[in-house]
Design a protein around this motif. Structure first.
Motif, PDB file in Angstrom:
ATOM      1  N   PHE A   4      33.322  56.118  33.543  1.00  0.00           N
ATOM      2  CA  PHE A   4      33.852  55.091  32.665  1.00  0.00           C
ATOM      3  C   PHE A   4      35.292  54.755  33.032  1.00  0.00           C
ATOM      4  CE2 PHE A   4      30.573  56.543  29.437  1.00  0.00           C
ATOM      5  CZ  PHE A   4      29.755  55.462  29.671  1.00  0.00           C
ATOM      6  N   ALA A   5      36.050  55.745  33.459  1.00  0.00           N
ATOM      7  CA  ALA A   5      37.434  55.484  33.864  1.00  0.00           C
ATOM      8  C   ALA A   5      37.456  54.568  35.088  1.00  0.00           C
ATOM      9  CB  ALA A   5      38.154  56.794  34.156  1.00  0.00           C
ATOM     10  N   TRP A   6      36.567  54.818  36.044  1.00  0.00           N
ATOM     11  CA  TRP A   6      36.503  53.961  37.228  1.00  0.00           C
ATOM     12  C   TRP A   6      36.076  52.548  36.848  1.00  0.00           C
ATOM     13  CZ3 TRP A   6      38.519  54.626  41.824  1.00  0.00           C
ATOM     14  CH2 TRP A   6      38.827  55.918  42.225  1.00  0.00           C
ATOM     15  N   ALA A   7      35.148  52.424  35.921  1.00  0.00           N
ATOM     16  CA  ALA A   7      34.708  51.097  35.483  1.00  0.00           C
ATOM     17  C   ALA A   7      35.851  50.357  34.791  1.00  0.00           C
ATOM     18  CB  ALA A   7      33.512  51.227  34.546  1.00  0.00           C
ATOM     19  N   ALA A   8      36.614  51.065  33.976  1.00  0.00           N
ATOM     20  CA  ALA A   8      37.748  50.444  33.284  1.00  0.00           C
ATOM     21  C   ALA A   8      38.800  49.979  34.290  1.00  0.00           C
ATOM     22  CB  ALA A   8      38.356  51.420  32.286  1.00  0.00           C
ATOM     23  N   ARG A   9      39.038  50.785  35.307  1.00  0.00           N
ATOM     24  CA  ARG A   9      39.997  50.388  36.342  1.00  0.00           C
ATOM     25  C   ARG A   9      39.528  49.136  37.066  1.00  0.00           C
ATOM     26  NH1 ARG A   9      40.565  56.394  38.630  1.00  0.00           N
ATOM     27  NH2 ARG A   9      41.859  57.243  36.957  1.00  0.00           N
ATOM     28  N   GLY A  10      38.240  49.033  37.315  1.00  0.00           N
ATOM     29  CA  GLY A  10      37.686  47.849  37.970  1.00  0.00           C
ATOM     30  C   GLY A  10      37.847  46.607  37.120  1.00  0.00           C
ATOM     31  N   VAL A  11      37.640  46.745  35.817  1.00  0.00           N
ATOM     32  CA  VAL A  11      37.803  45.608  34.914  1.00  0.00           C
ATOM     33  C   VAL A  11      39.255  45.167  34.882  1.00  0.00           C
ATOM     34  CG1 VAL A  11      37.703  44.904  32.489  1.00  0.00           C
ATOM     35  CG2 VAL A  11      35.785  46.158  33.508  1.00  0.00           C
ATOM     36  N   VAL A  12      40.177  46.120  34.811  1.00  0.00           N
ATOM     37  CA  VAL A  12      41.606  45.793  34.779  1.00  0.00           C
ATOM     38  C   VAL A  12      42.005  45.082  36.071  1.00  0.00           C
ATOM     39  CG1 VAL A  12      43.929  46.783  34.772  1.00  0.00           C
ATOM     40  CG2 VAL A  12      42.212  47.591  33.148  1.00  0.00           C
ATOM     41  N   ALA A  13      41.504  45.572  37.196  1.00  0.00           N
ATOM     42  CA  ALA A  13      41.829  44.949  38.479  1.00  0.00           C
ATOM     43  C   ALA A  13      41.282  43.517  38.541  1.00  0.00           C
ATOM     44  CB  ALA A  13      41.268  45.776  39.623  1.00  0.00           C
ATOM     45  N   ALA A  14      40.084  43.313  38.025  1.00  0.00           N
ATOM     46  CA  ALA A  14      39.492  41.971  38.035  1.00  0.00           C
ATOM     47  C   ALA A  14      40.286  41.017  37.147  1.00  0.00           C
ATOM     48  CB  ALA A  14      38.046  42.047  37.569  1.00  0.00           C
ATOM     49  N   VAL A  15      40.729  41.492  36.008  1.00  0.00           N
ATOM     50  CA  VAL A  15      41.521  40.649  35.107  1.00  0.00           C
ATOM     51  C   VAL A  15      42.846  40.287  35.770  1.00  0.00           C
ATOM     52  CG1 VAL A  15      42.810  40.662  32.913  1.00  0.00           C
ATOM     53  CG2 VAL A  15      40.446  41.493  32.987  1.00  0.00           C
ATOM     54  N   ARG A  16      43.467  41.239  36.447  1.00  0.00           N
ATOM     55  CA  ARG A  16      44.725  40.955  37.141  1.00  0.00           C
ATOM     56  C   ARG A  16      44.535  39.889  38.223  1.00  0.00           C
ATOM     57  NH1 ARG A  16      47.106  47.053  37.884  1.00  0.00           N
ATOM     58  NH2 ARG A  16      47.790  47.299  35.721  1.00  0.00           N
ATOM     59  N   LEU A  17      43.429  39.980  38.958  1.00  0.00           N
ATOM     60  CA  LEU A  17      43.149  38.987  40.003  1.00  0.00           C
ATOM     61  C   LEU A  17      42.963  37.594  39.388  1.00  0.00           C
ATOM     62  CD1 LEU A  17      40.722  40.908  42.373  1.00  0.00           C
ATOM     63  CD2 LEU A  17      43.043  40.120  42.889  1.00  0.00           C
ATOM     64  N   VAL A  18      42.265  37.527  38.285  1.00  0.00           N
ATOM     65  CA  VAL A  18      42.059  36.225  37.624  1.00  0.00           C
ATOM     66  C   VAL A  18      43.374  35.671  37.138  1.00  0.00           C
ATOM     67  CG1 VAL A  18      41.008  35.128  35.609  1.00  0.00           C
ATOM     68  CG2 VAL A  18      39.661  36.693  37.012  1.00  0.00           C
ATOM     69  N   LEU A  19      44.214  36.525  36.540  1.00  0.00           N
ATOM     70  CA  LEU A  19      45.501  36.058  36.052  1.00  0.00           C
ATOM     71  C   LEU A  19      46.417  35.586  37.190  1.00  0.00           C
ATOM     72  CD1 LEU A  19      46.274  38.671  33.253  1.00  0.00           C
ATOM     73  CD2 LEU A  19      45.603  36.277  32.985  1.00  0.00           C
ATOM     74  N   ARG A  20      46.330  36.257  38.331  1.00  0.00           N
ATOM     75  CA  ARG A  20      47.123  35.827  39.493  1.00  0.00           C
ATOM     76  C   ARG A  20      46.612  34.491  40.018  1.00  0.00           C
ATOM     77  NH1 ARG A  20      47.700  41.366  43.036  1.00  0.00           N
ATOM     78  NH2 ARG A  20      49.059  42.446  41.566  1.00  0.00           N
ATOM     79  N   ALA A  21      45.309  34.309  40.004  1.00  0.00           N
ATOM     80  CA  ALA A  21      44.734  33.044  40.499  1.00  0.00           C
ATOM     81  C   ALA A  21      45.110  31.883  39.584  1.00  0.00           C
ATOM     82  CB  ALA A  21      43.209  33.172  40.589  1.00  0.00           C
ATOM     83  N   ILE A  22      45.149  32.135  38.307  1.00  0.00           N
ATOM     84  CA  ILE A  22      45.509  31.085  37.349  1.00  0.00           C
ATOM     85  C   ILE A  22      47.006  30.777  37.421  1.00  0.00           C
ATOM     86  CG2 ILE A  22      45.678  30.530  34.879  1.00  0.00           C
ATOM     87  CD1 ILE A  22      43.099  32.110  34.487  1.00  0.00           C
ATOM     88  N   GLY A  23      47.810  31.833  37.475  1.00  0.00           N
ATOM     89  CA  GLY A  23      49.271  31.649  37.417  1.00  0.00           C
ATOM     90  C   GLY A  23      49.887  31.389  38.690  1.00  0.00           C
TER      91      GLY A  23
END
Length: 64
Positions: free
Chosen positions: A45-64
């Motif tokens: 679950f910790a690895w899955a949470a890290r993956g979600v956080v990384a994906a959100v960061r990538l989306v935020l970088r793409a938007i901003g």
């Protein structure tokens, strides 16, 4: 009445499970709980949470 294919008990028509097999669904719940406990212990679950956080960061970088 028909017979259950799993336990050969008498049951209602096809889509319904017989009362014996329906009672065994608790065993599936226990198995799912054991699997979840194992996943927590191994850190999946910790690895899955890290993956979600990384994906959100990538989306935020793409938007901003």
């Amino acid at each position: 009445m028909a017979k259950c294919e799993k336990c050969r008990a008498r049951k209602r028509r096809w889509p319904r499970t017989c009362s014996t097999c329906r009672g065994r669904s608790l065993e599936r719940g226990e198995t799912a709980a054991d699997a979840a406990e194992l996943a927590v212990e191994t850190g999946l679950f910790a690895w899955a949470a890290r993956g979600v956080v990384a994906a959100v960061r990538l989306v935020l970088r793409a938007i901003g």
